[in-house]
Scaffold this motif. Structure first.
Motif, short mmCIF file in Angstrom:
data_model
loop_
_atom_site.label_atom_id
_atom_site.label_comp_id
_atom_site.label_asym_id
_atom_site.label_seq_id
_atom_site.Cartn_x
_atom_site.Cartn_y
_atom_site.Cartn_z
N ALA A 134 0.84 -1.20 0.00
CA ALA A 134 0.00 0.00 0.00
C ALA A 134 0.88 1.26 0.00
N LEU A 135 1.95 1.21 0.79
CA LEU A 135 2.88 2.35 0.84
C LEU A 135 3.53 2.56 -0.53
N PHE A 136 3.88 1.46 -1.17
CA PHE A 136 4.48 1.52 -2.51
C PHE A 136 3.51 2.21 -3.49
N GLU A 137 2.24 1.82 -3.42
CA GLU A 137 1.23 2.40 -4.33
C GLU A 137 1.07 3.90 -4.08
N THR A 138 1.08 4.29 -2.81
CA THR A 138 0.94 5.72 -2.47
C THR A 138 2.14 6.50 -2.95
N ARG A 139 3.33 5.92 -2.73
CA ARG A 139 4.55 6.69 -3.00
C ARG A 139 4.91 6.77 -4.47
N THR A 140 4.55 5.76 -5.26
CA THR A 140 5.01 5.74 -6.65
C THR A 140 4.74 7.06 -7.39
N PRO A 141 3.49 7.57 -7.37
CA PRO A 141 3.27 8.84 -8.08
C PRO A 141 4.00 10.02 -7.44
N GLN A 142 4.26 9.92 -6.13
CA GLN A 142 4.96 11.02 -5.45
C GLN A 142 6.43 11.06 -5.87
N TYR A 143 7.05 9.89 -5.92
CA TYR A 143 8.44 9.83 -6.39
C TYR A 143 8.52 10.41 -7.80
N GLN A 144 7.59 9.93 -8.63
CA GLN A 144 7.56 10.31 -10.04
C GLN A 144 7.44 11.84 -10.18
N SER A 145 6.60 12.44 -9.34
CA SER A 145 6.31 13.87 -9.55
C SER A 145 7.46 14.79 -9.10
N ILE A 146 8.33 14.32 -8.19
CA ILE A 146 9.43 15.23 -7.81
C ILE A 146 10.73 14.92 -8.56
N ALA A 147 10.72 13.85 -9.38
CA ALA A 147 11.96 13.42 -10.04
C ALA A 147 12.35 14.35 -11.18
N ASP A 148 13.68 14.63 -11.29
CA ASP A 148 14.20 15.31 -12.48
C ASP A 148 14.55 14.28 -13.54
N LEU A 149 14.84 13.06 -13.09
CA LEU A 149 15.21 11.98 -14.00
C LEU A 149 14.63 10.67 -13.45
N VAL A 150 14.00 9.91 -14.33
CA VAL A 150 13.46 8.61 -13.91
C VAL A 150 14.29 7.51 -14.57
N VAL A 151 14.77 6.56 -13.77
CA VAL A 151 15.53 5.45 -14.33
C VAL A 151 14.78 4.16 -14.04
N ASP A 152 14.31 3.51 -15.08
CA ASP A 152 13.63 2.24 -14.90
C ASP A 152 14.70 1.18 -14.69
N VAL A 153 14.83 0.68 -13.46
CA VAL A 153 15.97 -0.18 -13.16
C VAL A 153 15.67 -1.67 -13.33
N GLU A 154 14.39 -1.97 -13.59
CA GLU A 154 13.98 -3.37 -13.50
C GLU A 154 14.61 -4.28 -14.55
N ASP A 155 14.63 -3.82 -15.78
CA ASP A 155 15.15 -4.71 -16.83
C ASP A 155 16.49 -4.25 -17.36
N LYS A 156 17.23 -3.51 -16.53
CA LYS A 156 18.53 -3.02 -17.00
C LYS A 156 19.66 -3.65 -16.21
N SER A 157 20.80 -3.82 -16.86
CA SER A 157 21.98 -4.30 -16.14
C SER A 157 22.55 -3.13 -15.34
N MET A 158 23.40 -3.45 -14.37
CA MET A 158 24.02 -2.39 -13.57
C MET A 158 24.80 -1.42 -14.47
N ASP A 159 25.51 -1.97 -15.45
CA ASP A 159 26.29 -1.12 -16.36
C ASP A 159 25.39 -0.15 -17.11
N GLU A 160 24.24 -0.65 -17.57
CA GLU A 160 23.31 0.21 -18.32
C GLU A 160 22.76 1.32 -17.42
#
Ligand code: S3P
Length: 174
Positions: A134-160
């Motif tokens: 529930a906390l994750f659901e609440t926070r996701t749009p909040q993180y998104q709205s203050i971000a200058d850059l969003v990095v989708d880390v799920e399907d990326k290697s550490m190098d990427e």
């Protein structure tokens, strides 16, 4: 005016600390972690601070930390606790980079870690999975709205991930 720091934000277990260490290794930037600062300040583990003083006291410590960074820290990579983004002055502290993943992706990452049990144990807000989701659901749009850059880390290697952050913020990372 924004400072020339990079502020890594995102949900517990998304890999803020691990990614910070990889960026440091590749770029040589200096780095600090707000949870580490708080533990040093109090000479106590986060889990114990929550148990003894409660969450609101912990948030006050995060605010102290944010104020100290605003006055004293520049050209630094700052990894933060998952709730640090709520500090009202965060936007002045640096370029805010949101490390994004699904809740399932985060759980998968924690479970495959060799010290999964310790990772769960040290995080009071991950004790109850239903509440954590529930906390994750609440926070996701909040993180998104203050971000200058969003990095989708799920399907990326550490190098990427590191390369993407480096290329996106050349004013901080040489
Ligand atoms: C918290 C996240 C934790 C830590 C504290 C509270 C949160 O840090 O600051 O337990 O509110 O999301 P991590 O994101 O490094 O687990």
């Amino acid at each position: 005016m924004k400072k020339n720091n990079i502020i890594l934000i995102g949900f517990m277990g998304v890999g803020k600390g691990t990614i910070a260490r990889a960026v440091v290794k590749k770029s040589g930037i200096f780095a600090i972690d707000t949870d580490d600062l708080i533990e040093s300040m109090e000479n106590e583990k986060i889990k114990k601070i929550f148990e003894r003083e409660g969450e609101s006291y912990f948030r006050e410590l995060e605010q102290k930390c944010a104020n100290w960074i605003e006055t004293n820290v520049d050209n630094t990579l700052i990894s933060t606790g998952g709730g640090f983004f709520m500090r009202p002055n965060i936007k002045y502290l640096g370029h805010i980079v949101y490390l994004k993943s699904s809740f399932e992706g985060i759980l998968k990452r924690i479970k495959k870690s060799p010290n999964a049990a310790a990772k769960l144990k040290k995080r009071p807000l991950l004790k109850d999975m239903k509440k954590a989701k529930a906390l994750f659901e609440t926070r996701t749009p909040q993180y998104q709205s203050i971000a200058d850059l969003v990095v989708d880390v799920e399907d990326k290697s550490m190098d990427e991930i590191v390369q993407f952050i480096q290329e996106s913020l050349p004013q901080v990372l040489k």
